[in-house]
Design an enzyme around this catalytic site. Structure first.
Site, short mmCIF file in Angstrom:
data_model
loop_
_atom_site.label_atom_id
_atom_site.label_comp_id
_atom_site.label_asym_id
_atom_site.label_seq_id
_atom_site.Cartn_x
_atom_site.Cartn_y
_atom_site.Cartn_z
N ASP A 12 3.98 1.61 0.93
CA ASP A 12 2.41 2.05 0.79
C ASP A 12 1.82 1.24 2.33
OD1 ASP A 12 -0.23 2.49 -0.01
OD2 ASP A 12 -0.30 0.32 -0.56
N ASP A 14 -2.11 0.50 2.96
CA ASP A 14 -3.57 -0.13 2.62
C ASP A 14 -3.03 -1.37 1.54
OD1 ASP A 14 -5.01 1.19 4.26
OD2 ASP A 14 -4.97 2.86 2.84
N ASP A 165 0.92 -2.07 -3.80
CA ASP A 165 0.13 -3.16 -4.07
C ASP A 165 -0.65 -2.98 -5.30
OD1 ASP A 165 -2.97 -3.24 -2.22
OD2 ASP A 165 -1.54 -1.57 -2.46
#
Length: 469
Positions: A12, A14, A165
């Site tokens: 991922d 961001d 996250d």
């Protein structure tokens, strides 16, 4: 224990590789015209711009398209001036590059934002593939972005690790069938099977990533045919087959009493013997025995085995052979006995997950006969069991998978009557196994293959996610 090999690492963007969650939060606050609260988090973090824009539009009455453009602009401005790689992120990317493990960027951000971040990370060359919100019809939490990355890399999701996250991203990766390393940025994420949670990427090594891949479990079903005694030197030949196929667990039928103990002792494995006909041998520890240990010649028995941190129930079944359906003028006329035995087996198994049910059912499959609803395999399907061979090889014409019989030739009907069924596991591959070219009955004494059935071998992943389509 054998873990699946690490084929690729899917990152991922961001909040995982770069500290942009804070920048995105600030951009949304700017457009919303108010401070955000904990209650706003599900509509802000881990969501595509369009979702957050629609959410803001519902609250403000402004057009969603205009809000999306403003969000893009506010966020991109902040990225250009304030993007910061998360600790350890670039070191891990460099380590993966040195070991030639492919990486992909999988983000819910649009291409324009992803390209801006990639430039800040040193260019798109850090990743073999990048998938953005612009590249799939559905983005996170749907599995589409991770599945698209795996297709582009030519890898199976079961051999990939996703680094995320947010809970939204974790759900996307797990739905695709990837193992997950979660490094929460703003909101906590709970650990779960197939998911590891760390505070960050600093100090994470490639070896650590490899250790997060799920275990492989390779299961064989094998009718030994009078324990193998129709063939000279049968025990040595059985051991050779087990060693060469690299299986982990074997569900046995027709053990002739002592085969399970003798094979397990020779291999240094664990075993469970049930009655005079059934047995299970396993390279993994047996933590519990299941079913009736004094089961008759026909019936089922099970063992719970410990594979790393997980336990799997494995059952072996042998159903009555009389009035074999393909012999009958009315194939379904005499299936009551086998169906009752299967229902009793399913009752004993209950709703356990994960579980593997193998055996010689002495009945074909309804998946192979378009005009005959064979009730034994249908009952297992209705209890939630998948047929691993047909999951891996859905074309019954191209891959008939006959297990009856390599030594009983024409006019004996050839069919698939030995099965590896499962509930709650992921099928990686399934195949039949016969070694050599067996001579037909009665000239079988010197065959390399010491049985009158083909075996079936299925390789499972103990990770998360559905079977491959």
């Amino acid at each position: 224990m054998t873990r699946l090999p690490l084929q690729a690492v899917l990152f991922d963007m961001d909040g995982t590789l770069v500290d942009t969650e804070r920048l995105w939060w600030e951009a949304v606050e700017q457009v919303a015209g108010r401070p955000l609260t904990e209650a706003d988090r599900p509509d802000v973090l881990g969501r595509p711009v369009e979702h957050t824009a629609a959410w803001l539009a519902a609250a403000t009455g402004a057009p969603a398209a205009g809000l999306a453009d403003t969000l893009h602009r506010e966020f991109a401005d902040r990225v250009r001036t304030g993007v910061v790689p998360r600790p350890g992120a670039l070191d891990l990317l460099d380590a993966l590059a040195r070991e030639r493990i492919p990486t992909a960027l999988v983000t819910a951000s649009p291409r324009s934002v992803a390209d801006t971040v990639l430039e800040a990370l040193g260019g798109a060359s850090r990743f073999a593939v990048s998938v953005t919100a612009d590249d799939t019809e559905h983005t996170k939490p749907a599995p589409d972005p991770y599945l698209a990355a795996c297709r582009a890399l030519g890898v199976d999701p079961s051999g990939c690790l996703a680094v995320e996250d947010t809970e939204t991203g974790v759900r996307s990766a797990e739905a695709a069938g990837c193992a997950v390393l979660a490094v929460p940025s703003l909101a906590p994420i709970e650990a779960a099977p197939g998911r590891t949670v760390l505070t960050g990427l600093d100090g994470v090594t490639v070896a650590r990533l490899r250790a997060l891949l799920p275990y492989r479990l390779r299961v064989m079903t094998w009718n030994l045919w009078y324990g193998g005694t129709k063939v000279h030197d049968h025990r040595a030949k059985q051991l050779k087959v087990i060693a060469e196929t690299d299986v982990d667990v074997v569900g046995l039928q027709e053990t002739y009493g002592s085969a399970a103990e003798e094979l397990a002792e020779a291999l240094g494995w664990h075993h469970h013997r049930a009655g005079t006909n059934l047995g299970i041998i396993s390279r993994f520890p047996v933590t519990a025995v299941l079913g009736d240990p004094d089961v008759g010649f026909y019936g089922a028995a099970g063992a719970r085995i410990a594979v790393g941190e997980r336990e799997v129930d494995v059952w072996t079944a042998h159903l009555d052979y009389e009035h074999y359906g393909p012999y009958e003028s009315r194939p379904l006329a005499r299936e009551e006995v086998r169906l009752a035995q299967m229902r009793d087996t399913l009752r004993r198994i209950g709703d356990t997950v994960p579980v593997v049910l193998v055996g010689d059912f002495n009945c074909p499959s309804h998946l192979d006969w378009p005009d005959v609803e064979w009730p034994v395999t249908k009952a297992a399907e209705e209890a939630g069991f998948g047929d691993s061979f047909r999951e891996a090889r859905p074309d019954a014409v191209r891959d008939p998978g006959h297990t009856w019989s390599p030594v009983h030739a024409h006019p004996e009907p050839q069919d698939r009557i030995d099965f590896v069924l499962h509930r709650g596991l992921r099928v990686l591959d399934s195949r039949t196994c016969v070694t050599g070219t067996p001579r037909t009955w009665p000239d079988v004494e010197n065959n390399h293959w010491p049985s009158d059935h083909a075996a079936v071998i299925t390789t499972f992943s103990l990770g998360s996610g559905p079977a491959p389509v």
